[in-house]
Design an enzyme around this catalytic site. Structure first.
Site, short mmCIF file in Angstrom:
data_model
loop_
_atom_site.label_atom_id
_atom_site.label_comp_id
_atom_site.label_asym_id
_atom_site.label_seq_id
_atom_site.Cartn_x
_atom_site.Cartn_y
_atom_site.Cartn_z
N GLU A 296 6.85 0.51 -15.03
CA GLU A 296 6.29 0.05 -13.75
C GLU A 296 6.90 -1.27 -13.33
O GLU A 296 7.21 -2.13 -14.16
CB GLU A 296 4.78 -0.11 -13.92
CG GLU A 296 4.04 -0.46 -12.65
CD GLU A 296 2.53 -0.46 -12.89
OE1 GLU A 296 1.84 -1.23 -12.20
OE2 GLU A 296 2.05 0.30 -13.74
N GLU B 131 2.13 -7.66 -5.89
CA GLU B 131 0.68 -7.70 -5.65
C GLU B 131 0.33 -8.94 -4.84
O GLU B 131 0.84 -10.02 -5.10
CB GLU B 131 -0.10 -7.71 -6.97
CG GLU B 131 0.15 -6.50 -7.84
CD GLU B 131 -0.37 -6.69 -9.25
OE1 GLU B 131 -1.22 -5.90 -9.67
OE2 GLU B 131 0.06 -7.65 -9.93
N TRP C 174 -6.82 -2.07 -2.50
CA TRP C 174 -8.10 -1.81 -3.16
C TRP C 174 -8.87 -3.11 -3.30
O TRP C 174 -8.34 -4.20 -3.09
CB TRP C 174 -7.89 -1.15 -4.52
CG TRP C 174 -7.22 -2.01 -5.56
CD1 TRP C 174 -5.93 -2.45 -5.56
CD2 TRP C 174 -7.83 -2.55 -6.75
NE1 TRP C 174 -5.68 -3.20 -6.68
CE2 TRP C 174 -6.82 -3.28 -7.43
CE3 TRP C 174 -9.08 -2.45 -7.31
CZ2 TRP C 174 -7.06 -3.94 -8.64
CZ3 TRP C 174 -9.32 -3.10 -8.53
CH2 TRP C 174 -8.32 -3.82 -9.17
N THR D 8 -11.64 -8.76 -13.73
CA THR D 8 -11.00 -8.22 -12.55
C THR D 8 -11.39 -9.03 -11.31
O THR D 8 -10.54 -9.40 -10.49
CB THR D 8 -11.40 -6.75 -12.34
OG1 THR D 8 -11.13 -6.02 -13.53
CG2 THR D 8 -10.65 -6.14 -11.17
#
Length: 394
Positions: free
Chosen positions: A128, A132, A216, A227
């Site tokens: 990956e 972000e 998201w 998170t």
């Protein structure tokens, strides 16, 4: 990344990860990990270049919706990825894979506490490469990478200070070759990753990837504290909607093929076989330098300007004719060294998130706290990349 549970993880960690998956509005995973078993071939991009201007509408032949909520398209702003309510995570991904090359995305990130905008390259064996954006950090972008889903080291993430990511369109480009990953913003290099610097190549992303675009709510109140903290705080959905806009995408494929197949379980790029390779230019080394940021350079530009092409598979060559052959990647792109970026104003330095990162080029500054310290292990599992919050590909 595609979130998978390794049987070697401690039971308590597995249970925590399962709980995380239940709490998240969506997740990604690998339906078949080719480092664990033989898997079906991946559909490939059979020509050297694909491009799309989303201001002319969607391209349903080359993209699939894999998130919760829909993406809308307007002539001024392109693809609008909007969170209207709790549970929304609109995401699209390419219907094909590419094998080394370049992914260029012209976009502006969403605002909003806890909102995460994402551009992700991801393979079946959990390699990956990421961009972000955190909604509460208007002048910053994060970069990250993974090899085979390995989260046992905490030196992969980086932050780059830059201009306005939410009010201006910027060109975010990833150049990806067997030896080097380079992240560009508006034509300026902001980070590089050499093969040997990723655990001697073991963590280096090197297998065919799809491109995913999505958004998201990392700050959803149901998410783990790690998170939420990483995403900048709890998301208040009454302050929405929250929208990421993508104007256009261009993908250059260094190894065009109808399909890619893992010939063994190693996960090495040298194990990849390609079928129906086009008779067009399949380079044995990197092509001549391609300008990066030619329509989105400098400090960014106002949204809704500069109409471009209507999209689709394109080539400067004659139409390609495919034929039934099979080649292994070791003879195709082994000496690729990467594209060169041109134009654009310098971007403020990238700060690595760990002090033990291998030596970086002069424009990279090492420093900061480790991800493990900031988030804890469960936090890493949930926020290492944005796609933990994006719906799984079917």
């Amino acid at each position: 990344m595609r979130f998978s549970l390794s049987p070697s993880w401690p039971r308590s960690l597995l249970l925590g990860a399962v709980a995380l998956c239940a709490l998240a509005t969506a997740q990604t995973y690998t339906s078949c990990n080719p480092t664990a078993k033989r898997c079906p071939p991946d559909v490939g991009l059979p020509v050297p270049k694909y491009s799309i201007d989303f201001r002319n509408g969607p391209d349903n032949n080359h993209w699939s919706s894999v998130g919760t909520g829909s993406v809308t398209y307007t002539p001024n702003f392109g693809g609008a990825f909007t969170i209207n309510k709790q549970g929304d995570s609109p995401t699209i991904e390419t219907a094909w894979y590419f094998f080394f090359g370049r992914a260029e995305v012209h976009m502006r990130a969403a605002s909003g506490t806890g909102i995460v905008s994402c551009v992700v390259l991801e393979s079946d064996d959990l390699d990956e490469i990421d961009w972000e954006w955190i909604g509460g950090e208007r002048k910053e972008v994060q970069t990250n990478y993974f090899g085979k889903g390995n989260t046992t080291t905490w030196d992969r993430g980086g932050k780059t200070a830059m201009g306005d990511t939410q009010g201006l369109i910027h060109n975010y480009t990833i150049d990806w070759t067997p030896s080097l990953v380079t992240w560009y913003i508006d034509g300026a290099i902001v980070r590089t990753l050499a093969y040997q610097d990723a655990l001697g190549g073991r963590n280096f992303p090197q297998t065919p990837m799809r491109l995913k675009l999505g958004i998201w709510a990392g700050g959803d109140s149901n998410n783990p504290n790690g998170t939420i903290d990483w995403a900048g705080g709890v998301t208040n959905y009454t302050q929405g909607p929250f929208t990421m806009y993508v104007e256009s995408v261009s993908v250059t494929n260094l190894n065009p093929a109808a399909s890619y197949f893992y010939s063994d379980l190693s996960g090495s790029w040298k194990s990849i076989s390609m079928t129906n390779v086009t008779t067009g230019p399949v380079p044995s080394q990197a092509p001549k330098p391609i300008p990066v940021g030619e329509s989105g350079g400098g400090q960014g530009r106002e949204k809704g300007t500069d109409k471009r092409d209507k999209g689709g598979i394109t080539s400067d060559e004659e139409p390609f004719v495919t034929h039934d052959v099979t080649e292994t990647a070791s003879g195709v792109a082994s000496s690729a060294t990467g594209f060169a970026g041109h134009g654009g104003n310098p971007i403020t330095t990238t700060t690595m998130v760990s002090t033990d990162r291998p030596t970086e080029p002069a424009n990279i500054i090492s420093g900061g706290s480790s991800l493990a310290t900031r988030f804890g292990l469960m936090g890493i599992l949930s926020v290492a990349v944005c796609t933990v919050g994006m719906l799984a590909a079917v």
